[in-house]
Structures are given as structure tokens and as C-alpha cells.
Design an enzyme around this catalytic site. Structure first.
Site, short mmCIF file in Angstrom:
data_model
loop_
_atom_site.label_atom_id
_atom_site.label_comp_id
_atom_site.label_asym_id
_atom_site.label_seq_id
_atom_site.Cartn_x
_atom_site.Cartn_y
_atom_site.Cartn_z
N HIS A 1 -35.65 -2.18 -1.54
CA HIS A 1 -35.89 -3.08 -0.40
C HIS A 1 -36.87 -2.54 0.63
O HIS A 1 -37.01 -3.13 1.71
CB HIS A 1 -34.58 -3.39 0.32
CG HIS A 1 -33.62 -4.18 -0.50
ND1 HIS A 1 -33.55 -5.56 -0.45
CD2 HIS A 1 -32.70 -3.81 -1.40
CE1 HIS A 1 -32.62 -5.98 -1.29
NE2 HIS A 1 -32.09 -4.93 -1.87
N LYS B 1 -35.46 -10.39 14.66
CA LYS B 1 -35.30 -9.48 13.53
C LYS B 1 -35.01 -8.11 14.12
O LYS B 1 -35.06 -7.94 15.34
CB LYS B 1 -36.57 -9.41 12.69
CG LYS B 1 -37.86 -9.22 13.54
CD LYS B 1 -39.13 -9.23 12.71
CE LYS B 1 -39.58 -10.62 12.30
NZ LYS B 1 -39.86 -10.77 10.88
N ARG B 2 -34.64 -7.11 13.27
CA ARG B 2 -34.46 -5.78 13.81
C ARG B 2 -35.71 -5.33 14.57
O ARG B 2 -36.82 -5.71 14.22
CB ARG B 2 -34.14 -4.78 12.69
CG ARG B 2 -32.76 -4.96 12.10
CD ARG B 2 -31.67 -4.76 13.15
NE ARG B 2 -31.57 -3.36 13.51
CZ ARG B 2 -30.65 -2.52 13.09
NH1 ARG B 2 -29.69 -2.96 12.30
NH2 ARG B 2 -30.63 -1.27 13.48
N LYS C 1 -42.58 -3.89 12.43
CA LYS C 1 -42.48 -5.34 12.58
C LYS C 1 -43.33 -5.85 13.75
O LYS C 1 -43.56 -7.03 13.92
CB LYS C 1 -41.02 -5.76 12.75
CG LYS C 1 -40.16 -5.46 11.51
CD LYS C 1 -38.70 -5.82 11.74
CE LYS C 1 -37.77 -5.38 10.60
NZ LYS C 1 -37.80 -6.31 9.44
N THR D 1 -36.82 -12.42 5.17
CA THR D 1 -36.04 -13.58 4.76
C THR D 1 -35.88 -14.53 5.95
O THR D 1 -35.70 -15.73 5.76
CB THR D 1 -34.64 -13.17 4.23
OG1 THR D 1 -34.09 -12.20 5.12
CG2 THR D 1 -34.73 -12.59 2.84
N LYS E 1 -35.97 -18.85 6.46
CA LYS E 1 -35.03 -19.69 7.22
C LYS E 1 -35.81 -20.58 8.20
O LYS E 1 -35.52 -21.77 8.36
CB LYS E 1 -34.02 -18.83 7.98
CG LYS E 1 -33.10 -18.05 7.06
CD LYS E 1 -32.39 -16.89 7.75
CE LYS E 1 -31.88 -15.89 6.70
NZ LYS E 1 -31.48 -14.60 7.26
C1 26W Z 1 -30.80 4.61 4.74
C2 26W Z 1 -30.51 3.59 5.70
C3 26W Z 1 -31.17 2.34 5.37
C4 26W Z 1 -30.50 1.17 5.55
C5 26W Z 1 -31.13 0.00 5.24
C6 26W Z 1 -32.44 2.32 4.87
C7 26W Z 1 -33.05 1.15 4.56
C8 26W Z 1 -32.41 0.00 4.74
C9 26W Z 1 -33.12 -1.29 4.35
C10 26W Z 1 -34.57 -1.06 4.21
C11 26W Z 1 -32.92 -2.35 5.30
C12 26W Z 1 -33.37 -3.70 4.98
O1 26W Z 1 -32.71 -4.56 5.43
N1 26W Z 1 -34.50 -3.98 4.28
C13 26W Z 1 -34.98 -5.35 4.21
O2 26W Z 1 -34.46 -5.98 3.05
C14 26W Z 1 -34.74 -7.35 3.07
C15 26W Z 1 -34.06 -7.98 1.89
O3 26W Z 1 -34.70 -7.60 0.71
C16 26W Z 1 -36.23 -7.62 3.10
O4 26W Z 1 -36.46 -8.99 3.22
C17 26W Z 1 -36.89 -6.87 4.26
O5 26W Z 1 -38.29 -7.00 4.20
C18 26W Z 1 -36.49 -5.42 4.24
O6 26W Z 1 -36.98 -4.74 5.39
#
Ligand code: 26W
Length: 842
Positions: free
Chosen positions: A373, A566-567, A572, A674, A678
């Protein structure tokens, strides 16, 4: 157990009277729960009304839930297990009412009790068991799998505390705990009988078994109990209810007893506390791992409990020939977080089941699949070998063996290429040695996918290139989606009714059909267009009320609603949005009002508590908002608000009310996005970079219905070598003025210097996000937005086109692709057994 209690007589199926779904019966059942179960009466606190109604609705899911479960457990049924540290579910009550088709009856039942259903729905706390995109995606996937009747079980953790609650004090983010379980969770069912043991610590003993084979066992461990709590996942009007199984950690009795016998009762209770820490809190980092031991414990706890549960179910339902395990089970790992599962399945097969290495590896690598992701290097998980050694010594041994065998494959393919072996090794060598979890996931899986076309391409060309050269057949793309049930039908009932009036309502479970709205795009459909605008306006009034109450800022529903939620993360680029806001503010101050369009800019999102820069950005947004909103010269032309505590239930109000969706990440950094989908579904137009799924959104809707700007991913990478942000400022007077106004402290008169680090990073040659490089093209694109907005008819067409072209972005499509190409599950035949409970097979 005595044989008597197992006779067929005991298992005779019994029939239940189907529960009535008319308003009178629902109301009756509701009052029954309120009075007899909860012991509350008229005039009680509203959360009890919610709770009693939730039980009433859950009762009506029960028979189908049991039936779905039993069907999925039939011997020979292939099942998928979606393993994720996060499930960002949000609220459930309204979603189940929609799926079951009992919203109207329930509305009436509540009215009969002098309650408005909307108010009751507001009582439900969000199940915020996720950070952002990745967690919400898992929840949308579960919804679609149930609607498609796919035998998919979700496995996650039942965090006591979900994502923190954000509030704003003097412009700064503050965090408060989210004790979402405080008033209980009426949806979950605790299934103590399926508790698993998970081992930690200890050491390995090597020995020879009776056949003289070398074996290993993991001993001297501290065991923790994993107790499953099941949540129902209803499909849309299809009598299917899938299961989301969340694990809670608890101390074992043995664990307590040792200490108790030693006479230290309080220490024993403390040990219990320690054990329960594992599922206590969701880590609020969404892009960088901080290497905390507890987090690795969470990951192994989930992986181990889930695999053991899957194996228990499979063995119990007919199978004992382990070579067939992979034919009937597939595990989808949501990012690297649960990928210790690869080593855990190996351990169980080798040590517990006595399978030989080659066979165990064939099984494991044929049933694991991995989704990536993110491309951000700081988000790639790696764990110190020393931590592994202490916490999971047997798993580390297995990882070493996997790696040794893997590196032999590499050296056969590229003899003498030691640099490549170093790059590809699962163990990163150096002063501190690490286990690279993504490498373990790739080596141990038969499928590796990215979440949008560009992202999957970048994985193959960049980050995972070595592995792609070795195993091109493993790599594939699965563009994300979102569920149209929650994100259109539930969140936007006005638009839903309007669409269904014209094209019927089959689009809700088959979003491809929404394309038929294209017939209504042309100018002659005046009444439809007027109705479309009226729905949007009503949604904007609803959001304006929320902004008023949460931010104390007045949004005029006639203005352009320009939204970025978003976060908060540098990639971003909320900062780019702020630069544009300041640019607009300066235009007002300079009286430069040609083609002016009134705008309400809404920004929301949480910053990881330890992410200093993201927190500064929140402060900057709030300070800019304060100045802009209170400057009499602005006079309502521009409003800025930061909405605190952005979450699933807030998005349900925000997306339907948005005109302009901000998707402005540095190209190549947002894996998919995502939220962009929406907004699109709800008729917002996107202003966005050539990044993630934005590209596919633009392809679907056409460039004329999308505001594209900025550098492409390759240009970003090329520019990086010689990036000179100051030159953009010298060349662009408007940008110059914006930076000057920020620099001089106009937005932080009483707090000098607090934004210096933000400005310094934007103006640094090593700014990875290249914010100022995209300023001019962003501002130009925003001008184009303003011009388009002035032509109301034109904008309406663009809006309708966005909804009409959103069919591809349903998670129903995404799940069908996962199933066709990775899972290969079969939908069970439709046979309804209303009211009949088959014997407990579980
Ligand atoms: C190690 C901690 C941690 C936790 C979460 C590292 C990385 C993450 C993910 C990258 C968080 C995340 O939400 N990624 C997002 O995933 C979505 C679903 O696929 C994508 O639409 C987003 O672009 C992506 O940033």
C-alpha cells in the site's frame, strides 16, 4: 464429554419463527430489549435507545449469519482470509438497515417511540480500528465480499482503544483516547470456545523424533490467549452475512497461577494486565514504523491466532491431509503488517504437524498473497533481528532458513552478483541487522499486488524490481475501490433516490449500471439538472451546519465547497492547498477580483502524534483560517475551516456536499487514494496530480471533466537531482508574495517563528515533496475551476459525469478481480432456509 450429549437427537435442527420486519414488530422487539434486557424506560439516555435498536437489528441478522457461516464451512469449500491490523468500520446500524432493506420500517418504529432514526444513528460510536486508507479499504472489501457472497473471513484485532480522538486547542492538534467500547459493542459476539494460544519468548529445542527425523519445538514460552469476537458483515439484500473475527488478548490461567502460587497475587494480576496490553491500542502511525516491541507482538498475535483458527476450522471440517491445505485456503495480507504469517504457517506445518520443509514451503507459498500500500521508504517495515530473537526465536530460525534457500535461488539465476544478493536478502546486514518484512512477504507469496495501475508499475520498475525480474508472474495490479452502499446509498439518500428514479436501483449492487446516467448529462434534461443541484445544495446545508457547530465558521452553501480530507502528511501536500488559500487571500487584499468565485475551503485529517511537521501544518491551517475568516476585507468571499476529528462518519456528511475534491499529492507518492473515489461518486469534480488512482479516475471521466496539474512521477524523480525551489519564487510574483506573507509572520503575529521549519523545508533543495514546483500549475488549474464553476450548467454536467463514470471504482469490481486472479473462490449456490437453524457445525 459424554457420548450421550453427542447423539443425533441432541442435534436435531429446530425451526425459529422468522422475525417480523414490519414497523410494529420491530418496535415491539425494540421496547422489549430496552425494558427487559437493558432495564431502561422512556426518558433514558439516548445511547440506550441505540443499543436496544442495535440488538433488535442484530437479531434479524442471526439466522442468515449462522446459515452463511455453515455454508462456508462445508468441506471442500475454498475460503479466503483477509488479514489486516486495521478495519476502519465506522458505524454499523445504518449500514445493516440499508443492506437488510428495513430502514423505512425502522424509521416508523422509532417515530412511534417519538424518536428520529437519524438521531439514534448518531449515538453509535465509530469503530475506528484503523488509521486511514488501508483500514477503510479493508472495511469496504468486507462489504463487497458479503454482497458478492464470497466466502471471505476478515481477521483483525479488537483494539480497546481505536484511532485517537483529535481536538484542536489554540490551533494545535491534541489527542484524546477513543474508548469506543465504553458502552459495550452490541454487534460483537464473544466466542470464548474458539480461544487460541499464542507463544512469545522462550527458546528452541532440537530433537529427533521416533522416525529419527530432525525436529524442533518452541518451549519455555509465555503464552497469551487470543479470544475471538465476531462482527456480522451483511451483504446487500442477499441474505448473506459474513464474519469479521477480531482477537482480544488475555492472560492464560497458567500465567497467573505460577505467580499466584509464589504468593504474589498483585504481580499475577499485573501479568494479566501485561498480556492484555497486546490488543489495547491501535498504533496511530500511518506512514512510518517506530519499531516498538508491542507492535511486533500485535502483528504476531494476529497472524498466529488467525492461522491457527483457519487451520482448526479446516481440520475440523473434514481435512487432515496437509498437502491439500493450499487448495482450500488463501490468506491475503494487508500490507506487511501481518506477514510474519509466512513464517508462522511454516512453523505450524514443520513443528506441530511434522510436514517436511519442501512440502511445508510449497503449501505456504501457495496460499499467501501480499498487497503493498505504499512506496514511501520510511513506511517499509523492518524489525531488528535482536528483537525477533528475543520475542520470536523459533520464527527467526525459520526466516533464516527461508532466506538461505531463497538466496541460493538468486545466486543460481545471477551467479556472482553479490550486490544483488545483498539487496534481495530478507536480512538487511549492517551495524544493526533487520528483518525486511516486505521481502519476506514477496518471497513467501504467490501474488504481489499494488493498489492502482501507476503504483503497481512503480513497484515493478523500482522498489521490487529485483524480485520482478526473478518472478514476473507474481506481480499484478488491483486498483482499489470503495463500497457504493456506504458511500452513495447510505451517505447520500437524496442523490440515491434521484438516480434510482431515472435508471432503477440495480446500480447499488452493480455500479457499472450507473453509466446510464450519461443519457441525462445533456443540457435538455433541465429538470433533472435542477434536481441534481437541489440535492447537492441540501447536502451542503447539512455540511455547513456541521462546520458551524464544529469549527464555528459559517459556510455559505451557494459558494464552491473545496475540500481536502485525509491523513495529514507532507506528501499529500495540504501545504500546497494552504499556499493557494493565501494566494486567494492576497487577491482579495489587492482588490484583484476578476472572475472571483466565493469559496469555502475545508481541510481535515489527523497527524501522527509524533509527526512534528504534520502537526505544524495543522497549526498553520488553523492560523490562516483565523486571519482569513476574521478579516473584514474578505467579506465572505473566502472561508477556511479545519474540521476536527475527521473520521468515517464525518466523511459520510462531507463527501456528498463537496464540489471540488483536492487530490494533490506529489506524483508517485500516493499509492492509490480512495477518498478521491468517494468524492467522485458523489458528484464532486477532482483537482489532482497525475498520481495513484487519480489517473484512472481521469481516464474514466475524461480530461475535460477533471482538473489536472503538476509534474508527473518521472519528472519529479528527474528534477530531484537539481531542485532549486527559490528559482520558482524568483520567477513567480504571486508565489513570492505568498511566501513573503507567510515569512513575515502575518498569520502568527503573537507566536513568532512557529512556521519557520515549514517554510525552510518547502524552500530547501532537498524538499522531497516539491511543493513550490507545482504551485503555478496548481493555481492555474484552480483558475480553470473558478471559470467552470461560474457556468452553472457546465458544472452540473461535469458533476453528473463524475458520478456516471464512477462504476469502475466500486469495491465489487475490485473484489471480483481479486477473486478471479488470486483467490479463485466459488460462490455457494443460493438456497434459502429461512428460519431454520442447521445443527451447529462450529
Ligand atoms: C508501519 C506503519 C504503517 C501503517 C500504515 C505504515 C504504512 C501504512 C499504510 C501506508 C497506510 C495507508 O493507509 N496507505 C494507503 O492505503 C490506501 C489503500 O490502499 C491507499 O489508497 C493510499 O494511497 C495509501 O496511502
Amino acid at each position: 464429554m459424554t457420548s450421550k450429549s453427542c447423539t443425533p437427537y441432541y442435534y436435531r435442527p429446530f425451526t425459529l419463527d422468522p422475525l417480523g420486519c414490519d414497523a410494529v414488530t420491530i418496535g415491539h422487539n425494540f421496547r422489549h430489549y430496552l425494558s427487559y434486557h437493558l432495564g431502561r424506560f422512556q426518558g433514558c439516555a439516548q445511547n440506550y435507545i441505540y443499543e436496544a435498536l442495535a440488538y433488535t437489528v442484530r437479531d434479524r441478522l442471526m439466522v442468515d449469519w449462522r446459515h452463511t457461516w455453515n455454508t462456508q464451512l462445508q468441506p471442500g469449500t475454498r475460503r479466503a482470509h483477509y488479514m489486516s491490523l486495521e478495519f476502519l468500520i465506522g458505524r454499523s446500524l445504518g449500514n445493516h438497515l440499508l443492506n437488510m432493506g428495513i430502514r423505512t420500517a425502522t424509521d416508523q418504529a422509532m417515530l412511534d417511540y417519538s424518536q428520529k432514526l437519524e438521531d439514534v444513528l448518531e449515538q453509535e460510536p465509530d469503530a475506528g480500528l484503523g488509521n486511514g486508507g488501508l483500514g477503510r479499504l479493508a472495511a469496504c472489501f468486507m462489504d463487497s465480499c458479503a454482497t458478492l457472497r464470497l466466502p471471505v473471513i476478515g481477521y483483525g484485532l479488537r483494539y480497546e482503544y481505536g484511532m485517537f480522538r483529535q481536538y484542536i486547542e489554540n490551533g494545535y492538534q491534541k489527542e484524546a483516547t477513543d474508548h469506543w467500547l465504553q458502552n459495550g459493542n452490541p454487534w460483537e459476539i464473544e466466542r470464548i470456545e474458539y480461544t487460541q494460544h499464542v507463544q512469545f519468548g522462550g527458546y528452541t529445542e532440537h530433537y529427533h523424533d521416533q522416525q529419527g527425523r530432525a525436529r524442533a519445538r518452541w518451549v519455555g514460552t509465555d503464552d497469551i490467549l487470543a479470544i475471538p469476537f465476531d462482527m456480522p458483515v451483511s451483504g446487500y439484500r442477499n441474505r448473506t452475512v459474513n464474519t469479521l473475527r477480531l482477537w482480544k488478548a488475555a492472560a492464560t490461567d497458567e500465567f497467573n497461577l505460577d505467580q499466584f502460587n509464589a504468593g504474589s497475587y498483585t504481580e499475577a494480576v499485573q501479568a494479566k494486565n501485561q498480556a492484555e496490553h497486546i490488543s489495547m491500542v491501535l498504533y496511530p502511525n500511518d506512514s512510518s514504523e517506530n519499531g516498538k516491541e508491542l507492535r511486533l507482538r500485535q502483528q504476531y498475535f494476529l497472524a498466529s491466532a488467525s492461522i491457527k483458527d483457519a487451520m482448526r476450522i479446516w481440520v475440523r471440517h473434514g481435512e487432515f491431509e496437509y498437502h491439500h491445505f493450499a487448495a482450500e485456503n488463501v490468506f491475503q495480507m494487508n500490507d506487511t503488517h501481518p506477514t510474519i504469517a509466512v513464517a508462522e504457517l511454516m512453523r505450524i506445518l514443520l513443528d506441530d504437524k511434522g510436514v517436511e520443509w519442501e512440502d511445508a514451503w510449497a503449501i505456504t507459498s501457495q496460499c499467501m498473497a501480499y498487497t503493498n500500500h505504499t512506496l514511501l521508504p520510511e513506511a517499509l517495515e523492518k524489525w531488528p533481528v535482536s528483537l525477533f530473537e528475543r520475542l520470536l526465536p523459533r520464527l527467526l530460525e525459520i526466516i533464516y532458513e527461508i532466506n538461505a534457500r531463497f538466496l541460493r535461488t538468486v545466486s543460481m539465476k545471477w551467479p556472482g552478483d553479490t550486490d544483488r544478493q545483498r539487496r534481495m536478502s530478507i536480512i538487511e546486514e549492517g551495524p544493526v541487522r533487520y528483518v525486511r518484512m516486505a521481502w519476506l512477504a514477496i518471497v513467501g507469496s504467490f501474488s504481489v499486488n499494488g493498489v492502482a495501475a501507476l503504483h503497481s508499475q512503480l513497484l515493478r520498475d523500482g522498489l521490487f524490481h529485483d524480485f520482478y525480474q526473478l518472478w514476473p508472474e507474481k506481480f499484478n495490479n488491483k486498483t482499489n475501490g470503495v463500497t457504493p452502499r456506504r458511500w452513495i446509498a447510505y451517505a447520500n439518500p437524496g442523490m440515491t433516490a434521484l438516480i434510482s428514479e431515472h435508471i432503477g436501483d440495480e446500480w447499488i449492487a452493480d455500479l457499472g449500471q450507473i453509466e446510464r446516467l450519461k443519457q441525462l448529462v445533456s443540457f435538455d434534461n433541465k429538470a433533472f439538472h435542477a434536481h441534481w443541484r437541489a440535492v447537492k445544495l441540501a447536502n451542503k446545508q447539512r455540511l455547513a451546519a456541521l462546520v458551524k457547530s464544529e469549527c464555528h465558521v459559517e459556510f455559505d452553501p451557494a459558494a464552491l465547497f473545496d475540500v481536502q480530507v485525509k491523513r495529514i502528511h507532507e506528501y499529500k501536500r495540504q501545504l500546497l492547498n494552504v499556499l493557494h488559500v493565501v494566494y486567494l487571500y492576497l487577491r482579495i487584499k489587492h482588490g484583484n477580483l476578476d472572475n472571483w468565485v466565493n469559496r469555502c475551503v475545508l481541510i481535515g485529517g489527523k497527524a501522527a502524534p509524533g509527526y512534528y511537521m504534520a502537526k505544524s501544518i495543522i497549526k498553520l491551517i488553523n492560523n490562516v483560517a483565523d486571519v482569513v475568516n476574521n478579516d473584514p476585507d474578505v467579506n465572505g468571499r473566502l472561508k477556511v475551516a479545519f474540521i476536527p476529528n475527521y473520521r468515517v462518519s464525518a466523511m459520510e456528511v462531507i463527501a456528498p456536499a463537496t464540489d471540488l475534491s483536492e487530490q494533490i499529492s506529489t506524483a508517485g507518492k500516493e499509492a492509490s487514494g480512495t477518498g478521491n473515489m468517494k468524492f467522485m461518486m458523489n458528484g464532486a469534480v477532482t483537482i489532482g496530480t497525475y498520481d495513484g488512482a487519480n489517473i484512472e479516475i481521469m481516464d474514466a471521466v475524461g480530461t475535460e471533466n477533471f482538473f489536472l496539474f503538476g509534474l508527473h512521477a518521472e519528472q519529479v524523480e528527474t528534477l530531484r537531482h537539481d531542485y532549486r525551489p527559490w528559482e520558482y519564487i524568483e520567477r513567480d510574483q504571486a508565489l513570492h508574495d505568498v511566501i513573503d506573507l507567510l515569512r513575515c509572520g502575518h498569520f502568527n503575529q503573537s507566536e513568532p517563528g512557529i512556521f519557520d521549519s515549514i517554510l525552510d523545508s518547502m524552500l530547501s533543495a532537498s524538499d522531497p515533496w516539491m511543493t513550490v514546483a507545482d504551485f503555478r500549475s496548481y493555481v492555474d488549474a484552480q483558475h480553470a475551476v473558478a471559470l467552470a464553476w461560474q457556468d452553472t450548467e457546465k458544472w452540473t454536467q461535469m458533476s453528473i459525469m463524475n458520478t456516471a463514470c464512477s462504476g469502475f471504482f466500486s469495491t465489487d469490481r475490485t473484489m471480483q478481480e481479486y477473486n478471479r486472479e488470486i483467490w479463485k473462490l466459488v460462490q455457494p449456490p443460493v438456497e434459502m432456509t429461512p428460519g431454520v437453524l442447521s445443527p451447529d457445525v462450529e
